[in-house]
Design a protein around this motif. Structure first.
Motif, short mmCIF file in Angstrom:
data_model
loop_
_atom_site.label_atom_id
_atom_site.label_comp_id
_atom_site.label_asym_id
_atom_site.label_seq_id
_atom_site.Cartn_x
_atom_site.Cartn_y
_atom_site.Cartn_z
N SER A 1 40.65 35.21 46.47
CA SER A 1 39.84 34.59 45.44
C SER A 1 38.58 35.41 45.22
O SER A 1 38.03 36.00 46.13
N ASP A 2 38.09 35.41 43.98
CA ASP A 2 36.87 36.12 43.65
C ASP A 2 35.66 35.20 43.67
O ASP A 2 34.62 35.52 43.11
N ASP A 3 35.78 34.03 44.31
CA ASP A 3 34.67 33.10 44.37
C ASP A 3 33.54 33.67 45.22
O ASP A 3 33.75 34.46 46.14
N LEU A 22 30.74 38.00 38.97
CA LEU A 22 32.04 37.35 38.81
C LEU A 22 32.88 38.16 37.83
O LEU A 22 32.44 38.47 36.72
N TYR A 36 39.33 30.26 37.17
CA TYR A 36 38.07 30.97 36.95
C TYR A 36 37.28 31.04 38.25
O TYR A 36 37.20 30.06 38.99
N PRO A 37 36.69 32.19 38.55
CA PRO A 37 35.89 32.30 39.78
C PRO A 37 34.65 31.43 39.70
O PRO A 37 34.09 31.22 38.62
N LEU A 136 30.34 28.72 36.77
CA LEU A 136 31.59 29.36 36.42
C LEU A 136 31.57 29.68 34.93
O LEU A 136 30.66 29.30 34.21
#
Length: 181
Positions: A1-3, A22, A36-37, A136
C-alpha cells in the motif's frame, strides 16, 4: 500500500520542513474499493474526553506534479481497538482552491495554501482514543478528478502523478478544532 500512516498531530509545527507524497493514478484506482492512498496524522492518546461543537477547519499546504487534484480531509476518532469513526470531512478541488469563478492549474513546485472547511459537528472524543486527520485524493460518491485540469464534461484523458502534503514552520499545515471547554 502507498498509505502514509506515521504522521503526527502536535500542538506546535515541527521545526524541520517535511512533505508526504501520495502517488495517484485515477484510471487504475477505484475510490469505492478504497484504492486511493491515505495520509494519516494522529494525536497522542487522549487522557480526557474532548468535546467539539462547531466548524473544524484545515489549512493544508500542498503541491502536485499534475494540473489538478482533489483533497478530501477527514476528522476521525480512532478508538483504542483501532476502529475509526469518521466525524466530519471537507473537500477542495485544487484548481478551484481560490474560487470557482475560474480555475487555475495547480502550481507544480511551490506549495499552495488550501483552506478546507469541514462540516459542522458536535462530537465527544473519548479518553483513550486518538484524533486522526486523514487526507486522500479520491472518495466514493465524488466526481473523480482526471488530474489533467480538463473540465469534467470535456474530459478526454486521464493523468497520473503525485501530490505532496507539506508541513513545518514554513508551511504550517494545521487543523483548528472547535473545542468546548
Amino acid at each position: 500500500s502507498d498509505d502514509i500512516d506515521d504522521g503526527h498531530l502536535e500542538s506546535e509545527p515541527p521545526v524541520a520542513q517535511a512533505a508526504d507524497t501520495l502517488a495517484l493514478d485515477p484510471e487504475t484506482m477505484d475510490p469505492c474499493n478504497g484504492d486511493y492512498p491515505l495520509a494519516s496524522y494522529r494525536s497522542e492518546v487522549l487522557s480526557n474526553d474532548l468535546y467539539l461543537a462547531g466548524s473544524p477547519r484545515v489549512t493544508l499546504y500542498a503541491s502536485a506534479d499534475v494540473p489538478d487534484a482533489d483533497f478530501i480531509v477527514g476528522l476521525v476518532e480512532e478508538l483504542p481497538t483501532g476502529e475509526q469513526v469518521w466525524i466530519s470531512y471537507g473537500v477542495v478541488r485544487g484548481r478551484f482552491a481560490h474560487g470557482y469563478e475560474e480555475g487555475s492549474p495547480f502550481p507544480s513546485e511551490t506549495p499552495i495554501e488550501l483552506m478546507i472547511p469541514l462540516a459542522d459537528t458536535a462530537y465527544n472524543f473519548n479518553a483513550g482514543s486518538r484524533i486522526m486527520l486523514g487526507v486522500l485524493n479520491g472518495a466514493c460518491g465524488l466526481a473523480e478528478n482526471p488530474l489533467t485540469g480538463e473540465d469534467l464534461d470535456r474530459q478526454t484523458s486521464w493523468g497520473s502523478g503525485s501530490v505532496s502534503l507539506h508541513h513545518g514552520r514554513e508551511y504550517p499545515s494545521q487543523i483548528v478544532l472547535p473545542i468546548v471547554p
